[in-house]
Write a protein that holds these residues in place. Sequence first.
Motif, mmCIF file in Angstrom:
data_model
loop_
_atom_site.group_PDB
_atom_site.id
_atom_site.type_symbol
_atom_site.label_atom_id
_atom_site.label_comp_id
_atom_site.label_asym_id
_atom_site.label_seq_id
_atom_site.Cartn_x
_atom_site.Cartn_y
_atom_site.Cartn_z
ATOM 1 N N CYS A 8 0.804 -1.235 0.000
ATOM 2 C CA CYS A 8 0.000 0.000 0.000
ATOM 3 C C CYS A 8 0.834 1.283 0.000
ATOM 4 N N GLY A 9 2.143 1.187 0.277
ATOM 5 C CA GLY A 9 3.012 2.374 0.236
ATOM 6 C C GLY A 9 2.699 3.378 1.346
ATOM 7 N N MET A 10 3.483 4.475 1.348
ATOM 8 C CA MET A 10 3.275 5.539 2.359
ATOM 9 C C MET A 10 3.355 6.889 1.656
ATOM 10 N N ASP A 11 2.627 7.870 2.207
ATOM 11 C CA ASP A 11 2.749 9.210 1.626
ATOM 12 C C ASP A 11 3.866 9.973 2.339
ATOM 13 N N SER A 12 4.109 11.222 1.908
ATOM 14 C CA SER A 12 5.268 11.959 2.417
ATOM 15 C C SER A 12 5.195 12.189 3.933
ATOM 16 N N GLU A 13 3.995 12.257 4.457
ATOM 17 C CA GLU A 13 3.847 12.490 5.899
ATOM 18 C C GLU A 13 4.152 11.203 6.693
ATOM 19 N N ASP A 14 3.517 10.089 6.237
ATOM 20 C CA ASP A 14 3.689 8.806 6.951
ATOM 21 C C ASP A 14 5.122 8.282 6.876
ATOM 22 N N ILE A 15 5.760 8.526 5.733
ATOM 23 C CA ILE A 15 7.098 7.951 5.564
ATOM 24 C C ILE A 15 8.057 8.524 6.624
ATOM 25 N N LYS A 16 7.807 9.758 7.029
ATOM 26 C CA LYS A 16 8.677 10.357 8.056
ATOM 27 C C LYS A 16 8.285 9.877 9.460
ATOM 28 N N LYS A 17 6.964 9.789 9.641
ATOM 29 C CA LYS A 17 6.485 9.319 10.964
ATOM 30 C C LYS A 17 6.932 7.883 11.238
ATOM 31 N N ALA A 18 7.022 7.085 10.146
ATOM 32 C CA ALA A 18 7.312 5.655 10.308
ATOM 33 C C ALA A 18 8.601 5.413 11.080
ATOM 34 N N PHE A 19 9.538 6.406 11.015
ATOM 35 C CA PHE A 19 10.838 6.197 11.668
ATOM 36 C C PHE A 19 10.901 6.746 13.086
ATOM 37 N N LEU A 20 9.770 7.253 13.566
ATOM 38 C CA LEU A 20 9.749 7.708 14.959
ATOM 39 C C LEU A 20 9.428 6.508 15.838
ATOM 40 N N ARG A 21 10.004 6.528 17.053
ATOM 41 C CA ARG A 21 9.769 5.395 17.946
ATOM 42 C C ARG A 21 8.298 5.347 18.360
#
Length: 608
Positions: free
Chosen positions: A62-75
Amino acid sequence: MGIIKLLDDLTTNQIAAGEVVERPSSVVKELCENSLDANSTNVYTEIKNGGITSISVTDNGCGMDSEDIKKAFLRHSTSKINNVSDFETLTSMGFRGEALASIAAVSRINIKSRRPGEENGYFLKLEAGKIADEGCIGCSTGTKIEVENLFFNTPARYKFLKKDYTEASYISDIIERFVMARPDVSFYLTNNSKEVIHSPGNNDLKSAVFSVYGKKITDELLEVSYKNENIKIYGFAGTPTIARNNRNHQSVFVNNRYVKSPVVVKAVEDAYKTLLMKGKFPFCVIKIEISPSLVDVNVHPRKIQVKFGDESSIYRNVYHALKNAVDKHVNKKSVEYSDYDKIPENEQASKKIEQRPADEYDRTQYREEKALEKEYIEPEQTRFKTDDSNAKGNDYEERDNSNTITEEISTDPEIISEDMKYLGSLFNTYLLFEKDEKLIIIDQHAAHERILFEKLLKISSNDKIVSQSLISPEIAELTTNEMLLFKDKRDIFEKLGFECEEFADKSVIIRAIPLGDDSINPDRAFKAALDSLADKNSDDSEIIRETLYSIACKAAVKAHDKLQPPEIKSLLEEMAKTSRSSYCPHGRPCTKIIEKKEIEKWFKRIIS
Ligand code: ADP
Ligand code: MG
């Protein structure tokens, strides 16, 4: 001034990475799980130098958008749960929201991702968890994550990595488990650009198992299928032939998650009891489907263990599922003896002796029955009960001993059975028969061993051991150590049905032995028991079982013993009556069947 401070993000993520990211294979596991949670149908993993130099996982999810892709790396950032009550219905692989943050803290990452329907994708470059670059990028839908230089900033961790090929083998292990967990997804793995695994993703578990283990193993699979209102258990169990010396070929999946579960493994192995030698472990691919509310997946940082709400019910269900599959296979009779009607009435009475439940016996009754039985076996000294009153059998006894069995039989093959034509004995060890366009080869020792073992086991079940009194007691001579062992384990000898006591310094008088059949020699049986009791690590029930194995093994006809026709006939009769007769108690096959077609292929009469 106080000395307690809050740790910064990088440090906390590196600490978390210590638990989650043990080695390159843990990175592969987490990335592939994310791809599965993103509903991908293709997951493509490439590794360089066992994953130490680089790992990349590409999916079509399903991929990620520009917002989620950054959030994904937060603990603790996750799209999979909102709070702990979601565990009750959790079906995703991930839920802790710490994998990407942990991996990023100990490596360099490039990620690009595009959601279906969006014009562009988005990329990020991270170094030790910090964004170094980002922006729009053209890419296909789905996600590609590259992890480079794992542990570059944690030298202590790096030091513990093993050789490239060892790390690569851990990774292929992980992918193989995914292949079997999700046959509906196609997995592809390359190491240094060489293809290692490619699964079809056709939603067929057997194809998945084939792509992991190949044809030899797939040919030896028994289907497991079991269901009740709380649980579904399915998959494959291996025949005893493919049992291994370790548990590497055992895979257990709970709701498609590969887990290590001692309770499931115990149930599987117990279902094979008496079929495998000590130290041999069955092959299995067992899939369990159970409501997420009945199993806790949050008991291990890498989620490789689970806790079942009701372990004993899991044990029982898995045991039954496996036992059904295994019993169906081992009880499949390769030998059918259909000559019962011809056996005279008196002999039929003696057959009932074996069939009566153990607890109905008393010794006097047993002796009477045994005497009755003997009348029909004498005068020929045979190792098996035989149908000697059959006219053809008597013919045999009058003939010259120099005649070979083959000659005897080939003149009248019906002597053995209506439908099993005896062809002769190979190396005085294997009995050859023709039946329904098949060549049947029976290992005489293995077959007899199973027959005796099942008899002994039957009478020793439920602790109700039945003894067989000896007409004249036997004296067994022991060494000093054996004598000490006997004194120490006397209670187990009693449990086994031996009646024996010290006779002199180094000898024991044996008055009764476990009830099996006439071929059990008291002295050999006693020594076999002593030998297995020398293994001090086993518990009582294991010792009893081991001892019964040894007694059966010692009493069974040996390879190279030349069997007489009545004995062969009786062996077949007994095999037909014995459960699990296709394998000896050590898990070796007793029978091998070669189809006519196969033989014709040898001689190129037909081409496959
Ligand atoms: P978790 O899987 O426990 O949620 P992760 O750190 O592994 O935590 O991932 C964080 C989030 O990033 C996921 O919840 C998911 O929303 C998103 N994500 C990670 N990998 C992918 C992927 N391959 N495709 C789509 N989304 C992903
Ligand atoms: Mg995850």
